[in-house]
Every structure is written in C-alpha cells, then in structure tokens.
Enzyme design. Structure first.
Site: not given
Lengths: 330, 308
Positions: B12, B16-17, B128
């Site tokens: 889905v 980046t990691y 974040d």
C-alpha cells in the site's frame, strides 16, 4: 447492408426529440416548439397540434392505434425525459394526495407505519403497471371517502410546516442582515476612533511639552477603550437572541436527544494520574548543576525549565516502586 | 513473534526506509499493516528511524497512539506489525467531498491532544506531528503515528538537533536553531494543525527554511525580547522583518467560523515564547472542549468521501 443503414437512420429520424410526430414541425424551423402530453396515454404532441385538434372538445389521440379520448385541459408539459418516469410521478402525486398520513398518525409505531407505506406502494405499482386497475381505483376511492376529514387535516398540517419553514428562513435572513450592518458600523467607528486617537495624541503632546509621553498616550488609549460603542452592545444582544432562537430550538430538539452519550465528557477521558509520588521544594533543594543552566541565555530562550527536569528524574526514580516484576509478567 | 502468524496481501505504500503492506493476523483474522524496514547493503545496520520507532512504540499503549502489535524478522528484514489504519487527517482535509463540522474538528483535536499528552507524560518528544502522521482508525479514532523522529527527553546538558519537524509545523524556537527545546515544539505543531483544520488549507506554508520564518512571523507577529526573554540571543535572530502580533479582530476575520474559546486555545498553542505556550494539560482543560457543540462521537464522523 445499405437498406439496413437507411432504415436505421429513418427510425432515428422518427425518434427525433425535436420534431412533432403529428405535423412534422421541426424545432430547427420553429424554435419555440413546445411539447405536451396527456396523462391518459402520454403520447407527445406539439402545442399547435393540441390547439388544432382538441379546441373543439374531446377527440381521439392522433397517434396511430391509440384509441384514448383526450381533453385539452388535461394536457401538460413533460418534466421527465422518460415517459415511464413521468407517468409514475403523476400517479404518485395523485395517490399521495389521498394517502397522506405521517408516522405521527400511527403514534410513532414504526411497524404499522411501514405496513401502511407498503400498502401505498402496492397501489402505486398496480396503477403504474396496469394490474387490477379497476379494483385499485375502487380501493383509492373508498379510502378517500372514509378518511376525508383526516386527509384534509394532513393537507392543512403540511401547509403549516411549509409556512413555518419559510418564516424561519425569513427570520434568519433578517438577523443576518442586521448583524452585517452592525458589524460594518463597528468597523467604521473603530477606524474613526483610531484616527481621533492619533490626532488627539499629537495635539496633547504639542500642548504638554516635556511631560511623560507614555502617560499621555496611555490616557488617550484608555478613553478610546471606554468609548466602546453602543453598536457593539447591540451586536452582543443580537448574538444572544440568535443563540436561543425559538425556531432553532424547535428544530434541534430531536438531535440533542439523540447525541446524549452515556459517558460524561472529561478532558482526559479518565486517564490521568493526579497522584504524584513526590514534591520538590525548590527553596531547600540545591542543585547547582541544573540551576546554573537556568540562567544561561540559550536555555532560557529555548523554553528550558528546571521543573521538567526534576519531574522526569523523580518520576523515573519512583515509577518502579510498588511494581513486582513477576506479577507484571503474568 | 513469528512470521507465519501474519500474511502480507497488498503493497500500500513505500517510503524512503520502509515498504508498507496490508495483511491479516492469521490467529484472529484482524486486518493489520506490516512495515518492512529496508536494509541496504551500503549502510551499516538498521536505519535510525526504525530503531526509534520500535523503541518508543513498545513503551506506549494508549487509544490515541498507534499500536505496535508485533515484530518479526524475515529474510534478514525487520518487520513491524502495526494496527491497520485506513486513512489520515491529511487525506480528509484535502478531499473536498468530505464535509466536517466544528464538532468533528473538536473531536479530532481532543483525541490528538490526548495521544500527545500520553506521549509527553512518558517523557518522549514526537517531533514530527502533522496531519499526515495523524492516522484514523476504521471506527474514527485518531492515532498518533510515525515515531521515526521521536526521542526521549534529554538530560539537562544534552544537545538536541533543531532540524526536526516537517517545515510547516516547525515551532519558532526550532526555526531559530534552539538546542534545548521542550515538549512545547509538539504543542506548536498541534496548534498549526488546528488552524489547518479550520481553514482546510495549510496555515503556514513556507517554501524554504528562511521563508518559513517570514511566513510564520507575518501571520503571528515577530517575537521580541519583551514577550520572549532572550530570543535575540539566538544565532538565527537577525535581519528580521518586524511584524506586529495579530489582533483578536484580525484572527476573527481569518478564522470566521471559530468561536472565541477556539481562538483562545489556538493563540495559546501558537504562543511564540515556549515558556508560556500551553502544555497539553492546559490545552485539554481549555474552555473550548467544554462549550457547545460537544465533540462528535468518533464513530459518527464521516471520514470517507461519498461518491454519489
């Protein structure tokens, strides 16, 4: 092959929505062409033909093979493109004018009301699809005879509902307009006051040479504050009126009842530990390493606070007390 | 703790990691999400954010924080099993087919603040917070997610990096390069999200780090030493255009639908000085959550666009 194409296009030509199938008048040539239908057979005929054929009294439908006798006063403009839909809507209109009970007539008994709706639906279906038309018509008529008073009452009631709604809309509109007016007034006054304050400050500063300037400025500002206008008061009044608006109150009652939840609201949803296991007495607690940081510029500006540090360190120190690991594991 | 208990059915998303798969827990039949951490041969060891995510999610258990169900290794890859959350606040804000009411916004704010309150009382900084990281469960609950930048509250002499939080949601002390910031940075982010929920467009969309300062201060006023002691000692505090703080009236005009207590809450979450900015407890106790309309029941909020 070629004949097929021709006949196909011919059919299409016959189906042309913009042409009267009786007099073959085309919308291209007479742009104000209007079509009418008669609820007897729903055949589409242009206005001119209706005038021409039915002006002298009832006559047979001009469509080939249709033997219905039509009257001019029953002709109406077609609302829906699909004749089937048009027909059903007409039937529904007629049936619902007679069967106009609401759930209140059943004292809120949903089962009875649903049964009644089912019956009405049956009648509509029968009339629409031509099943037992005579019997159904009979049913409709007897019901109408039997419930004359009730039907009239219901018509009256729905009229009232509509009236009430339009009244409410009117009221809201007026209030909104008033509010806007007041707001504009306040804005203007504010602007005027600002200008006035500016001038006043300059004037006073000129006359009172040498005095403390900030005092003068503060003084003028205070007078402006006191001047808070009557328009503002009126606006507050209006907001209050809007808040307990009688129309709204009547309207929202049902909703409010529904929302009431069984659990009362609390900010933390009951998940908050107010019982602290420690207390810091800053006057007696001497921690030069941390207290020195409290004075450093980069720490102050970052929002650093010693109580955060103490809270974390002490909570972590006491957190494990009273917990038995073997119990936690199980 | 084994691979065989879970299935991966559909890919889905890919970051980046990590790669995220949709799957099922075989023992219970529940939908889950599997986050497979990419291990690259060029790096030594696991990605930092994966370690952070595991480290902090293990500690947290709260209805408004994403639940880490399990961890397993498969083909030398680390896999995190998380609860399945079909949508997030960013999607909801952007989808113009979804209508939401002030009561819905209140409910979301309440759940977000409760989640972040729980994170903070466990001495963790999220660092974040943004609509994209506030996921929504099938029954409408907000779940604070993505702990890839989270860290434990540092010791008093430790330095923190100020290069955290997605730019639009970055608190002013971070813009100035503070090294000893506190929980207040997360509260600022929630304040910006609150504004975004009411406006339905990003509130402080800076194009780059310099522009972010410009945009922030134009909207909320340039801080001075008077309201924020020692702010001028920051290395980043120079050559600033001075804007006045917005008046209540200006805010009222910007946020037409907001009530007075909603504006009070927002103002205090978007306070320049981190010392006086409200903490999550003060926010949760604010008048905004007590006044009518009461926050909607999460299960009643429509979070999927209705195609007619």
């Amino acid at each position: 092959m070629s004949t097929q194409t021709i006949s196909g296009s011919l059919d299409e030509y016959d189906d042309n929505k913009d042409m009267c199938p009786i007099c073959k008048t085309d919308r291209y040539l007479s742009p104000d062409l209007k079509f009418l239908v008669n609820p007897e057979c729903y055949h589409k005929i242009c206005e001119n033909c209706v005038d021409r054929i039915f002006s002298l009294g009832p006559a047979q439908c001009p469509y080939k093979g249709c033997d219905k006798i039509l009257r001019k006063n029953k002709f109406k403009t077609q609302v829906f493109d699909d004749v089937g839909v048009e027909k059903e809507v007409d039937i529904r209109k007629r049936v619902f004018n007679v069967f106009n009970k609401t759930i209140d007539d059943f004292n809120g008994n949903l089962d009875d009301f649903n049964k009644y709706l089912e019956d009405v639906e049956d009648i509509v279906y029968n009339l629409d699809h031509g099943v037992d038309v005579e019997k159904t018509e009979e049913r409709l008529r007897t019901y109408e005879e039997l419930n004359k008073q009730l039907i009239l009452n219901n018509i009256e009631r729905s009229k009232k509902d509509i009236e009430n709604f339009s009244q409410r809309q009117q009221f809201e509109k007026e209030m909104k307009l008033k509010k806007k007016l007041l707001e504009r007034q306040i804005e203007e006054e504010d602007r005027f006051n600002k200008e006035w304050a500016k001038k006043e400050i300059v004037n006073r500063l000129m006359s009172s040479s040498g005095n403390d300037t900030t005092d003068v400025i503060e003084g003028v500002k205070n007078t402006v504050k006191l001047k808070k206008s009557s328009a503002r008061r009126k606006l507050e009044e209006l907001n209050r009126v809007l808040k307990d608006n009688p129309y709204f109150a009547a309207n929202n009652m049902g909703q409010n009842n529904r929302i009431k939840s069984s659990i009362p609201y609390t900010p933390f949803n009951g998940d908050r530990d107010l019982h602290q296991r420690f207390e810091v007495d800053e006057t007696k607690y001497n921690d030069p390493l941390v207290q020195e940081l409290e004075k450093r510029k980069d720490y102050i500006a970052s929002g650093f606070r010693t109580d955060f540090i103490y809270e974390r360190v002490l909570t972590e120190a006491f957190m494990g007390l009273g917990c038995v690991i073997s119990e936690e594991r199980a | 703790m084994s691979e065989s208990n879970y299935t991966k059915e559909k890919k889905v998303g890919e970051g980046t990691y990590a790669v995220v798969y949709l799957g099922k827990q075989l023992s219970s039949g529940d939908s889950i999400a599997v986050k497979e951490i990419k291990t690259s041969e060029f790096k030594d060891g696991l990605d930092m954010s994966a370690i952070r995510e595991v480290k902090y999610l293990q500690e947290l258990n709260h209805p408004n924080v994403i639940n880490l169900i399990d961890i397993f290794m498969a083909y030398d890859n680390l896999n995190l099993v998380l609860e399945f959350l079909p949508t997030d606040l960013e999607v909801v804000i952007k989808d113009k087919n979804i209508l939401f009411t002030p009561a819905d916004i209140k409910s979301w704010m309440l759940m977000t603040l409760r989640g972040v309150y729980h994170v903070h009382r466990n001495f963790i900084l999220h660092r974040d917070l943004k609509p994209n990281n506030l996921l929504i469960s099938p029954d409408g609950l907000i779940k604070v997610a993505d702990f890839g930048l989270a860290r434990a509250v540092p010791g008093p002499r430790e330095m923190l990096t100020s290069n955290v939080v997605t730019r639009w949601y970055r608190a002013p002390e971070l813009l100035f390069g503070a090294k000893h910031y506190t929980y207040a940075v997360d509260v600022w982010s929630i304040g910006v999200i609150f504004a975004e929920l009411m406006l339905r467009i990003p509130y402080l969309p800076g194009q780059d780090d310099m522009n972010q300062m410009e945009v922030t201060f134009r909207a909320l006023g340039t801080p001075t030493d008077k309201q924020w002691p020692e702010v001028s000692s920051f290395p980043g505090y120079n050559k600033l255009q001075i804007y006045p703080s917005p008046s209540r009236d200006e805010l009222r005009k910007r946020f037409i639908a907001a009530t007075e207590s909603a504006l009070t809450l927002m103002e205090n979450m978007l306070m320049m000085n981190p010392q006086t900015r409200w903490n999550t407890i003060q926010c949760l106790e604010s008048e905004y959550f007590k006044e009518l309309p009461a926050p909607s029941d999460p299960a009643d909020i429509n979070i999927f666009s209705q195609k007619v």
